[in-house]
Structures are given as structure tokens and as C-alpha cells.
Design a protein around this motif. Structure first.
Motif, PDB file in Angstrom:
ATOM      1  N   GLY A  86       2.008   1.976  -6.876  1.00  0.00           N
ATOM      2  CA  GLY A  86       1.747   3.212  -7.210  1.00  0.00           C
ATOM      3  C   GLY A  86       2.451   3.920  -8.411  1.00  0.00           C
ATOM      4  N   THR A 106      -5.724  -6.620  -7.812  1.00  0.00           N
ATOM      5  CA  THR A 106      -5.293  -6.488  -6.370  1.00  0.00           C
ATOM      6  C   THR A 106      -4.471  -5.340  -6.290  1.00  0.00           C
ATOM      7  N   ASN A 107      -4.514  -4.199  -5.257  1.00  0.00           N
ATOM      8  CA  ASN A 107      -3.627  -3.182  -4.793  1.00  0.00           C
ATOM      9  C   ASN A 107      -2.822  -3.469  -3.629  1.00  0.00           C
ATOM     10  N   THR A 138      -0.271   0.481 -10.689  1.00  0.00           N
ATOM     11  CA  THR A 138      -1.331   0.193 -10.115  1.00  0.00           C
ATOM     12  C   THR A 138      -2.162  -1.064 -10.721  1.00  0.00           C
ATOM     13  N   SER A 194       0.636  -3.388  -4.695  1.00  0.00           N
ATOM     14  CA  SER A 194       1.268  -2.343  -5.831  1.00  0.00           C
ATOM     15  C   SER A 194       1.679  -0.952  -5.202  1.00  0.00           C
ATOM     16  N   THR A 204      -4.488   0.949  -2.081  1.00  0.00           N
ATOM     17  CA  THR A 204      -3.198   1.092  -2.339  1.00  0.00           C
ATOM     18  C   THR A 204      -2.290   0.133  -1.924  1.00  0.00           C
ATOM     19  N   GLY A 205      -0.936   0.205  -2.391  1.00  0.00           N
ATOM     20  CA  GLY A 205      -0.009  -0.779  -1.547  1.00  0.00           C
ATOM     21  C   GLY A 205       0.774   0.012  -0.588  1.00  0.00           C
ATOM     22  N   TYR A 227       5.633  -7.626  -4.499  1.00  0.00           N
ATOM     23  CA  TYR A 227       5.031  -6.163  -4.721  1.00  0.00           C
ATOM     24  C   TYR A 227       5.332  -5.692  -6.044  1.00  0.00           C
TER      25      TYR A 227
END
Length: 215
Positions: free
Chosen positions: A11, A107-108, A103, A9, A126-127, A99
Motif C-alpha cells: 500500500g 494481486t495485493n 498497490t 502489496s 490489501t497486503g 512483498y
């Protein structure tokens, strides 16, 4: 190696946007989900497993606007909020990526690699794996689950910074430490401008193929 899969992700590029981040919503500015978090994740996979071959990247713009988190006003978004890619690793293993903007509640960042002898799993909150605290787990042989794989203490080379609570600063400090080592020892451990340019060229060359679906 049989396959590797990355889900992340971004953000930003979600339903809301910070007042100082409006620029990422404009595709013309180049700071997009495709070029920033996805680009870093792709670079990590290429560094660890080899440069993906026959890579095909597709994007979609499911959102056309975001809400300014401070003012509540709507801000136009032309940058894609979905990136999907697939290719093959040099040894023939399959590589896939997804991707998405914003958020996730689930799963990020999840990078799972599956082989004939075992499995590896790298996760983060975070991604942006280049800045996030990561957790590595693995299992092999007769084991039926994953077990933590601690990072050796020797990898912590900057004192007084914790790799989890100080994650962004920890990552930047170690990049500068490696740069210092490169200058002192004549090595090239830190990616340079040419490396970054090559990564952007690889993305640009495969993200605009005829037949890609772009909503």
C-alpha cells in the motif's frame, strides 16, 4: 504440507505517499515494508504453519522517492520497496514470500498453501491481512478447483460490525474482545510485547545476512 507462498502489496512505499505518511519512507524510522506488512504476514504464517526455519530475507530499494499525493512534490525514500524471503517450515515444507511497495492492479494479497491432499488459498484486497477482509477457498481429493470456505458465525464475536465493510474496526474490536477474555480467564490469546519483540528480532537477524542484495 509441500509449500506455502505469500505475495502481498504494502500500500505505502509505492509511487505516491499520503501527506501524513512521509515517515514510512525513512528507513531510520523503522516503519518499513519489511517491519509492518511483511512482518504481519510472516507472523500469520508462523502462527498457522509453524515458525519458518533457515529463513533468509532480502530487500531492495527500487524506488528512491515518492510523490506527495496532495502537494505533488517529490519525497525521498530510503526504505526498501521490495522484500523477498524464503525458508522451511518445521515439517520441511518450503515457504516463500514477496512483498512489494504500493498497490498492484493484479494481486495485493495471496497466500497459497499446497499439500499432498489439497490446496488452500487466502486472499485479501490489501497486503495487510491483520486488518483486511479475507476470503478463504480450498480444494481437496478429486476436486479440480477451489470452493469457498465460509468463516463460521461463531468467529464473529463483536455485534454490529461487518467483517468486510468494517474490516479494520472489526479486527481491532476482536483483538480487544480477546484481550478482555484473557483478563477475565487468565488466558494469553492476544500477542504481547514479548511476542512483538521476538518477531522483530527474527526479522532483524535474517534480513541483514552477508551477501544480501540491497540496491
Amino acid at each position: 504440507m509441500l509449500s506455502t507462498t505469500v505475495v502481498g502489496s504494502g500500500g505505502a512505499w509505492g509511487g505516491t505517499v499520503r501527506p501524513d505518511s512521509h515517515y514510512v519512507l525513512d528507513a531510520a524510522n523503522g516503519a518499513t515494508l519489511l517491519t509492518v506488512p511483511f512482518g504481519h504476514a510472516l507472523d500469520a504464517v508462523a502462527y498457522v504453519l509453524g515458525e519458518p526455519e533457515r529463513l533468509r530475507i532480502r530487500t531492495a530499494a527500487r524506488r528512491t522517492s515518492a510523490v506527495d499525493a496532495e502537494s505533488g512534490r517529490s519525497v525521498p525514500m530510503t526504505a526498501p520497496d521490495q522484500v523477498v524471503a524464503s525458508g522451511r517450515l518445521p515439517g520441511g515444507a518450503v515457504a516463500t514470500f514477496h512483498y512489494r511497495g504500493g498497490t498492484a492492479r493484479a494481486t495485493n494479497f495471496r497466500w497459497e498453501s499446497n499439500g499432498t491432499e489439497g490446496d488452500l488459498l487466502l486472499t485479501a484486497p490489501t497486503g495487510h491481512p491483520q486488518l483486511a477482509p479475507v476470503t478463504l477457498e480450498g480444494g481437496r481429493g478429486t476436486s479440480t478447483g477451489l470452493a469457498p470456505l465460509p468463516v463460521p458465525d461463531s468467529y464473529v464475536r463483536v455485534p454490529h460490525l461487518d467483517p468486510r465493510t468494517d474490516a479494520p474496526a472489526f479486527a481491532v474490536a476482536h483483538a480487544y474482545r480477546q484481550l478482555l477474555d484473557d483478563l477475565r480467564e487468565g488466558t494469553a490469546g492476544v500477542p504481547d510485547f514479548a511476542h512483538g519483540a521476538a518477531r522483530h528480532r527474527s526479522i532483524a537477524a535474517t534480513a541483514a545476512l552477508p551477501g544480501d542484495w540491497v540496491y
